[in-house]
Design a protein around this motif. Structure first.
Motif, mmCIF file in Angstrom:
data_model
loop_
_atom_site.group_PDB
_atom_site.id
_atom_site.type_symbol
_atom_site.label_atom_id
_atom_site.label_comp_id
_atom_site.label_asym_id
_atom_site.label_seq_id
_atom_site.Cartn_x
_atom_site.Cartn_y
_atom_site.Cartn_z
ATOM 1 N N VAL A 5 35.472 -10.777 -25.734
ATOM 2 C CA VAL A 5 36.305 -10.576 -26.920
ATOM 3 C C VAL A 5 37.762 -10.716 -26.502
ATOM 4 C CG1 VAL A 5 34.678 -9.017 -28.061
ATOM 5 C CG2 VAL A 5 36.470 -8.057 -26.621
ATOM 6 N N PHE A 6 38.595 -11.030 -27.466
ATOM 7 C CA PHE A 6 40.035 -10.997 -27.216
ATOM 8 C C PHE A 6 40.457 -9.566 -27.483
ATOM 9 C CE2 PHE A 6 44.531 -11.316 -28.237
ATOM 10 C CZ PHE A 6 44.970 -12.078 -27.160
ATOM 11 N N CYS A 7 40.790 -8.841 -26.431
ATOM 12 C CA CYS A 7 41.069 -7.416 -26.522
ATOM 13 C C CYS A 7 42.446 -7.165 -27.143
ATOM 14 C CB CYS A 7 40.997 -6.771 -25.135
ATOM 15 S SG CYS A 7 41.288 -4.996 -25.163
ATOM 16 N N ARG A 8 42.456 -6.375 -28.202
ATOM 17 C CA ARG A 8 43.703 -6.033 -28.888
ATOM 18 C C ARG A 8 44.632 -5.236 -27.970
ATOM 19 N NH1 ARG A 8 42.062 -3.931 -34.072
ATOM 20 N NH2 ARG A 8 41.632 -1.927 -33.111
ATOM 21 N N MET A 14 38.364 -10.511 -22.525
ATOM 22 C CA MET A 14 37.749 -9.572 -21.596
ATOM 23 C C MET A 14 36.312 -9.329 -22.023
ATOM 24 S SD MET A 14 40.835 -6.786 -21.234
ATOM 25 C CE MET A 14 40.141 -5.938 -19.818
ATOM 26 N N GLU A 15 35.552 -8.683 -21.159
ATOM 27 C CA GLU A 15 34.169 -8.343 -21.472
ATOM 28 C C GLU A 15 34.141 -7.379 -22.652
ATOM 29 O OE1 GLU A 15 30.232 -6.208 -19.494
ATOM 30 O OE2 GLU A 15 32.011 -6.505 -18.260
ATOM 31 N N GLY A 16 33.256 -7.667 -23.615
ATOM 32 C CA GLY A 16 33.138 -6.827 -24.802
ATOM 33 C C GLY A 16 32.026 -5.803 -24.669
ATOM 34 N N LEU A 17 31.951 -4.947 -25.651
ATOM 35 C CA LEU A 17 30.893 -3.937 -25.703
ATOM 36 C C LEU A 17 29.561 -4.594 -26.041
ATOM 37 C CD1 LEU A 17 32.888 -1.285 -27.754
ATOM 38 C CD2 LEU A 17 32.223 -1.088 -25.354
ATOM 39 N N PHE A 31 34.008 -3.257 -31.925
ATOM 40 C CA PHE A 31 33.066 -4.185 -31.298
ATOM 41 C C PHE A 31 33.656 -5.593 -31.213
ATOM 42 C CE2 PHE A 31 29.328 -7.072 -31.724
ATOM 43 C CZ PHE A 31 28.681 -6.737 -30.546
ATOM 44 N N ASP A 32 34.352 -6.010 -32.260
ATOM 45 C CA ASP A 32 34.893 -7.372 -32.325
ATOM 46 C C ASP A 32 36.219 -7.549 -31.576
ATOM 47 O OD1 ASP A 32 32.751 -8.133 -33.914
ATOM 48 O OD2 ASP A 32 33.848 -7.856 -35.802
ATOM 49 N N TRP A 39 37.647 0.459 -24.161
ATOM 50 C CA TRP A 39 36.826 1.498 -24.780
ATOM 51 C C TRP A 39 36.546 2.625 -23.783
ATOM 52 C CZ3 TRP A 39 35.780 3.530 -29.178
ATOM 53 C CH2 TRP A 39 34.729 4.430 -29.303
ATOM 54 N N GLU A 40 36.206 2.271 -22.548
ATOM 55 C CA GLU A 40 35.941 3.281 -21.531
ATOM 56 C C GLU A 40 37.192 4.096 -21.224
ATOM 57 O OE1 GLU A 40 34.233 0.976 -18.348
ATOM 58 O OE2 GLU A 40 32.281 0.881 -19.357
#
Length: 90
Positions: A5-8, A14-17, A31-32, A39-40
């Motif tokens: 995902v393109f992390c905000r 980066m790797e997504g959930l 998730f998107d 998130w971690e």
């Protein structure tokens, strides 16, 4: 294979959930648009806020407060930090 995902928060791919972390539109947005790493990191910050501020998640106002802090965290805006937290010495 992990999804990307393109992390905000980090403004890069980066790797997504693996799955939405909560039901509804907010969970789908995370998730998107939020990386697994972000998130971690939020989970750690959230735990410190709850513990250090002695928050009860039964209280609807506490849940609103946590959600607001989460949005600030993911949008790189100032957010409340746990007062008095001292990281363990290595």
């Amino acid at each position: 294979m992990s999804r990307t995902v393109f992390c905000r928060k980090y403004q890069k791919d980066m790797e997504g959930l693996s799955f939405p972390p909560m039901p509804g539109a907010r969970g789908q947005d995370i998730f998107d648009n939020i990386s697994k790493q972000a998130w971690e990191e939020w989970q750690n910050e959230q735990t410190m806020l709850i513990n250090e501020k002695h928050l009860s998640l039964i209280d609807p106002n506490t849940r609103k407060y946590i959600q607001a802090q989460m949005e600030h965290f993911f949008n790189n805006e100032p957010y409340d930090k746990a007062e008095g937290y001292v990281p363990p010495e290595k």
